[in-house]
Design an enzyme around this catalytic site. Structure first.
Site, PDB file in Angstrom:
ATOM      1  N   SER A 172       6.384 102.860  52.292  1.00  0.00           N
ATOM      2  CA  SER A 172       6.859 104.171  52.744  1.00  0.00           C
ATOM      3  C   SER A 172       8.184 103.970  53.487  1.00  0.00           C
ATOM      4  O   SER A 172       8.641 102.832  53.659  1.00  0.00           O
ATOM      5  CB  SER A 172       5.814 104.823  53.646  1.00  0.00           C
ATOM      6  OG  SER A 172       5.559 103.986  54.729  1.00  0.00           O
TER       7      SER A 172
ATOM      8  N   GLY B 298      13.207 106.350  52.327  1.00  0.00           N
ATOM      9  CA  GLY B 298      14.243 107.396  52.382  1.00  0.00           C
ATOM     10  C   GLY B 298      14.261 108.297  51.156  1.00  0.00           C
ATOM     11  O   GLY B 298      15.345 108.641  50.674  1.00  0.00           O
TER      12      GLY B 298
ATOM     13  N   TYR C 117       4.103 112.198  66.992  1.00  0.00           N
ATOM     14  CA  TYR C 117       4.007 110.746  66.786  1.00  0.00           C
ATOM     15  C   TYR C 117       3.538 110.423  65.367  1.00  0.00           C
ATOM     16  O   TYR C 117       3.775 109.335  64.848  1.00  0.00           O
ATOM     17  CB  TYR C 117       3.018 110.111  67.761  1.00  0.00           C
ATOM     18  CG  TYR C 117       3.518 110.043  69.188  1.00  0.00           C
ATOM     19  CD1 TYR C 117       4.717 109.403  69.502  1.00  0.00           C
ATOM     20  CD2 TYR C 117       2.782 110.595  70.222  1.00  0.00           C
ATOM     21  CE1 TYR C 117       5.171 109.343  70.811  1.00  0.00           C
ATOM     22  CE2 TYR C 117       3.225 110.535  71.538  1.00  0.00           C
ATOM     23  CZ  TYR C 117       4.418 109.908  71.820  1.00  0.00           C
ATOM     24  OH  TYR C 117       4.864 109.846  73.116  1.00  0.00           O
TER      25      TYR C 117
ATOM     26  N   LYS D  22      13.948  89.972  45.225  1.00  0.00           N
ATOM     27  CA  LYS D  22      12.743  89.873  44.393  1.00  0.00           C
ATOM     28  C   LYS D  22      12.410  91.193  43.701  1.00  0.00           C
ATOM     29  O   LYS D  22      12.361  92.244  44.346  1.00  0.00           O
ATOM     30  CB  LYS D  22      11.553  89.448  45.272  1.00  0.00           C
ATOM     31  CG  LYS D  22      11.697  88.058  45.858  1.00  0.00           C
ATOM     32  CD  LYS D  22      11.972  87.065  44.771  1.00  0.00           C
ATOM     33  CE  LYS D  22      11.156  85.837  44.780  1.00  0.00           C
ATOM     34  NZ  LYS D  22      11.530  84.929  43.670  1.00  0.00           N
TER      35      LYS D  22
ATOM     36  N   LYS E 217       9.560  91.633  41.747  1.00  0.00           N
ATOM     37  CA  LYS E 217       8.135  91.759  41.401  1.00  0.00           C
ATOM     38  C   LYS E 217       7.451  92.985  42.016  1.00  0.00           C
ATOM     39  O   LYS E 217       6.732  93.703  41.318  1.00  0.00           O
ATOM     40  CB  LYS E 217       7.392  90.467  41.792  1.00  0.00           C
ATOM     41  CG  LYS E 217       6.034  90.311  41.131  1.00  0.00           C
ATOM     42  CD  LYS E 217       6.107  90.109  39.628  1.00  0.00           C
ATOM     43  CE  LYS E 217       6.303  88.640  39.290  1.00  0.00           C
ATOM     44  NZ  LYS E 217       6.546  88.428  37.851  1.00  0.00           N
ATOM     45  N   PRO E 218       7.665  93.275  43.341  1.00  0.00           N
ATOM     46  CA  PRO E 218       6.991  94.476  43.884  1.00  0.00           C
ATOM     47  C   PRO E 218       7.365  95.737  43.104  1.00  0.00           C
ATOM     48  O   PRO E 218       6.512  96.589  42.864  1.00  0.00           O
ATOM     49  CB  PRO E 218       7.508  94.543  45.330  1.00  0.00           C
ATOM     50  CG  PRO E 218       7.929  93.162  45.658  1.00  0.00           C
ATOM     51  CD  PRO E 218       8.423  92.552  44.380  1.00  0.00           C
TER      52      PRO E 218
ATOM     53  N   CYS F  30      13.798 125.601  74.165  1.00  0.00           N
ATOM     54  CA  CYS F  30      12.415 126.072  74.155  1.00  0.00           C
ATOM     55  C   CYS F  30      11.688 125.646  75.442  1.00  0.00           C
ATOM     56  O   CYS F  30      11.945 126.231  76.483  1.00  0.00           O
ATOM     57  CB  CYS F  30      11.706 125.625  72.884  1.00  0.00           C
ATOM     58  SG  CYS F  30      10.379 126.779  72.473  1.00  0.00           S
TER      59      CYS F  30
ATOM     60  N   GLU G 273       1.006 127.755  80.821  1.00  0.00           N
ATOM     61  CA  GLU G 273       0.611 126.679  79.888  1.00  0.00           C
ATOM     62  C   GLU G 273       0.165 125.443  80.676  1.00  0.00           C
ATOM     63  O   GLU G 273      -0.701 124.702  80.240  1.00  0.00           O
ATOM     64  CB  GLU G 273       1.792 126.317  78.969  1.00  0.00           C
ATOM     65  CG  GLU G 273       1.463 125.203  77.977  1.00  0.00           C
ATOM     66  CD  GLU G 273       2.598 124.842  77.013  1.00  0.00           C
ATOM     67  OE1 GLU G 273       3.702 125.395  77.131  1.00  0.00           O
ATOM     68  OE2 GLU G 273       2.358 123.990  76.141  1.00  0.00           O
TER      69      GLU G 273
ATOM     70  N   HIS H  85      15.080 127.588  68.648  1.00  0.00           N
ATOM     71  CA  HIS H  85      15.430 126.212  68.257  1.00  0.00           C
ATOM     72  C   HIS H  85      16.734 126.206  67.455  1.00  0.00           C
ATOM     73  O   HIS H  85      16.702 126.238  66.224  1.00  0.00           O
ATOM     74  CB  HIS H  85      14.316 125.602  67.415  1.00  0.00           C
ATOM     75  CG  HIS H  85      13.084 125.310  68.182  1.00  0.00           C
ATOM     76  ND1 HIS H  85      12.807 124.068  68.714  1.00  0.00           N
ATOM     77  CD2 HIS H  85      12.051 126.109  68.530  1.00  0.00           C
ATOM     78  CE1 HIS H  85      11.645 124.118  69.349  1.00  0.00           C
ATOM     79  NE2 HIS H  85      11.159 125.341  69.256  1.00  0.00           N
TER      80      HIS H  85
ATOM     81  N   GLU I 268      18.648 123.845  66.852  1.00  0.00           N
ATOM     82  CA  GLU I 268      18.830 122.601  66.085  1.00  0.00           C
ATOM     83  C   GLU I 268      18.466 122.760  64.610  1.00  0.00           C
ATOM     84  O   GLU I 268      19.012 122.069  63.750  1.00  0.00           O
ATOM     85  CB  GLU I 268      18.030 121.451  66.716  1.00  0.00           C
ATOM     86  CG  GLU I 268      16.502 121.537  66.614  1.00  0.00           C
ATOM     87  CD  GLU I 268      15.835 122.341  67.734  1.00  0.00           C
ATOM     88  OE1 GLU I 268      16.522 123.172  68.357  1.00  0.00           O
ATOM     89  OE2 GLU I 268      14.628 122.128  67.979  1.00  0.00           O
TER      90      GLU I 268
HETATM   91  N1  GLN Z   1       5.021 124.885  74.796  1.00  0.00           N
HETATM   92  C1  GLN Z   1       5.966 125.947  74.917  1.00  0.00           C
HETATM   93  C2  GLN Z   1       5.468 127.234  74.280  1.00  0.00           C
HETATM   94  O1  GLN Z   1       4.576 127.199  73.450  1.00  0.00           O
HETATM   95  C3  GLN Z   1       7.310 125.540  74.320  1.00  0.00           C
HETATM   96  C4  GLN Z   1       7.264 125.293  72.854  1.00  0.00           C
HETATM   97  C5  GLN Z   1       8.440 124.522  72.324  1.00  0.00           C
HETATM   98  O2  GLN Z   1       9.149 123.846  73.071  1.00  0.00           O
HETATM   99  N2  GLN Z   1       8.637 124.570  71.031  1.00  0.00           N
HETATM  100  O3  GLN Z   1       5.969 128.286  74.576  1.00  0.00           O
END
Ligand code: GLN
Length: 546
Positions: A15, A18, A56, A189, A191-192, A383, A407, A509, A511
């Site tokens: 794995s 890419g 993770y 190699k 072979k793999p 967020c 929270e 978000h 990003e």
């Molecule tokens: N845990 C927070 C919420 O649910 C922020 C969530 C996040 O950062 N995406 O509002």
């Protein structure tokens, strides 16, 4: 209209070779030749989507415009192609089974035994063809997660075999494999790869192209050997040598003629030489920065950088826009405390507090906010990062010692961040957050308005908690303003602190929307602020020039 063409990308030997980047790079080249292309990922795990996975396990969960929680590879697809993906671009085994079982309960297979073949494979085929049926694309690239030989990938490979059998030259299969280098004997190699192709052929699928991940160049003789034993044309043995940045890969694939080989197999014309002017310009700026800054990325999953993939890529895009090399200092929020935070953060030109769930590392994030706020360091909260910015401000500037998010402290008497009203009745976890694109209106004269150059924007969300508007007046009086508000729900989407060079935090978000073609304006302005606010960094013995 001509038939839609399907390209499948499988992986062999190991794995993490890419596949996502190879798929994105091929798509980029085909797009640059004038084809409309999209990429889809099939994931063989049983979760219905990666939204319930700990970062993770599989890295970041990427959110699309339509609110699908998807694999991080979709982030690469969007960043490379600058074309939005949707729920249809990511399908898991869990979703396939859920669809089949719900049809079974409705009686759609009445009288029949429901089986992996044909029912599961038919559902996989339906999901693959769905994007082709939209009429929006000439070519669909389908990346199959996992490695050939895995038990859980088998129904997908069988579906590929059937689609190829049905479609013939409208289909191509690319197998991404590893050619290990044995330093003891100084040899590459094969072979793999031979074994992996053999495993694929045993399931009835013959790859048309081999993309060979390698540390050393493939000799002509080695290419001939691979072609002969794996039953592919010699020109279809493509070398994918390790490169400096993922953004080099499309050009490397172009040199190896991957796009031409694939177009030939699909009986499609080359149309034009790939138009990659902007891409080349981006790469040249990426490799020739005129300055360097250090941004601290404060999060709790930093042992696995993939957990923040879209953020780190957005910082790269923003760096290129500013012709700066953005170095990320990965800062573990659990390691920031009253004794350590000043020392840990003092070498930074900008601080970004990352998204997250659960209370682990929250105190460290509050220290990061405090440091940025008190020391005039450009700050960007995303967020949970925004929620932390509000908590820290309430505690330090509004004398609301007990201010918190419900929270983390459910019974707090000062719930400045609270569960959204519509979330209070939600009990199941999968796909139930506030997800996907929502509009946001920006206040004139705000940093956000300046960055976007617009009054209404739309950004993607993934959260359950929100700013409690009951406290907004108090915040505003003390200098923290809500500069972005959702026009319908009045939810706070952006906050800024006035007497600070650049302190912006967002509930959404940003990003997810940064691409090579369109770096995200907030990241661009954050990096610019970090460059503009560079001050000599205090080290223990001396002042370090920057
Ligand atoms: N845990 C927070 C919420 O649910 C922020 C969530 C996040 O950062 N995406 O509002």
């Amino acid at each position: 209209m001509a038939n839609v063409k399907y390209i499948f990308v499988t992986g062999g030997v190991t794995s993490s070779l890419g596949k996502g980047i190879i798929s994105s790079s091929l798509a980029k080249l085909l797009q640059a030749r004038g084809y409309s292309v999209t990429i889809q990922k099939l994931d063989p795990y049983i979760n219905v989507d990666p939204g319930t996975l700990n970062p993770y396990e599989h890295g970041e969960c990427f959110v699309t415009e339509d609110g699908a929680e998807t694999d991080l590879d979709l982030g690469h697809y969007e960043r490379f192609l600058n074309v939005n993906c949707s729920q249809a671009n990511n399908v898991t085994t869990g979703r396939i089974y859920q669809n089949v079982i719900s049809k079974e309960r409705k009686g759609e297979y009445l009288g029949h035994t429901v089986q992996v073949i044909p029912h599961i494979t038919d559902e996989i085929k339906r999901c693959v063809k769905l994007l082709g049926e939209t009429g929006d694309y000439e070519i669909i690239i389908t990346e199959i997660g996992g490695t050939v030989g895995d038990i859980e990938s088998l129904p997908y490979i069988e579906a590929v075999r059937q689609i190829e059998w049905e479609m013939g030259s409208d289909c191509a299969v690319i197998h991404l494999t590893l050619i290990p280098y044995l330093s003891a004997t100084g040899e590459l190699k094969t072979k793999p790869t031979q074994h992996s192709v053999k495993a694929l052929r045993e399931t009835g699928v013959q790859p048309d192209v081999l993309v060979c991940r390698t540390e050393k160049p493939l000799t002509s003789e080695l290419r001939r050997k691979l072609a002969l034993f794996c039953n592919v044309k010699k020109e279809a043995v493509i070398e994918s040598i390790d490169v400096e940045t993922i953004y080099d890969v499309p050009l490397m694939m172009q040199k190896e003629h991957l796009d031409k080989v694939v177009l030939d197999k699909l009986k499609l014309p080359a149309r034009q030489e790939p138009e990659l002017n902007h891409w080349n310009e981006f790469l040249s700026k990426l490799k020739n920065p005129t300055s360097e800054i250090r941004i601290g990325l404060v999060g709790k999953y930093i042992e696995l950088k993939d957990a923040y993939k879209s953020i780190s890529e957005a910082l790269i895009h923003a760096g290129v826009s500013n012709e700066a090399n953005v170095k990320i200092s990965w800062i573990h929020s659990e390691k920031l405390n009253a004794d350590t935070y000043q020392d840990s953060l003092k070498m930074l030109h900008g601080i970004l507090v990352a998204p997250g769930f659960g209370d682990r590392g929250i105190d460290g994030k509050l220290y990061a906010v405090k440091y940025a706020r008190e020391n005039n360091i450009p700050f960007f909260g995303i967020c949970l990062g925004m929620q932390c910015a509000m908590i820290e401000f309430a505690k330090s500037k509004l004398n609301l010692e007990e201010a918190h998010s419900t929270e983390f402290i459910e019974t707090t008497r000062v719930p400045i961040i609270d569960l959204m009203e519509e979330q209070k009745k939600v009990t199941s976890k999968g796909g139930t957050m506030r997800l996907g694109a929502y509009d946001c209106e920006l206040k004139k004269d705000s940093l956000a308005h300046k960055a976007y150059g617009a009054s209404t924007i739309s950004e993607r969300h993934r959260h359950r908690y929100e700013v409690n508007n009951k406290y907004l007046n108090e915040f505003e009086k003390a200098g923290l303003t809500a500069t972005g508000i959702n026009p319908e729900s009045k939810l706070v989407e952006i906050i800024e602190i006035k007497d600070h060079p650049w302190f912006v935090a967002v509930q959404f978000h940003p990003e997810y929307k940064s691409t090579v073609e369109k770096p995200h304006p907030l990241f661009v302005h954050f990096v610019k602020a970090a460059i503009d606010n560079r001050q000599p960094i205090k080290s223990k013995n001396s002042v370090v020039a920057v």
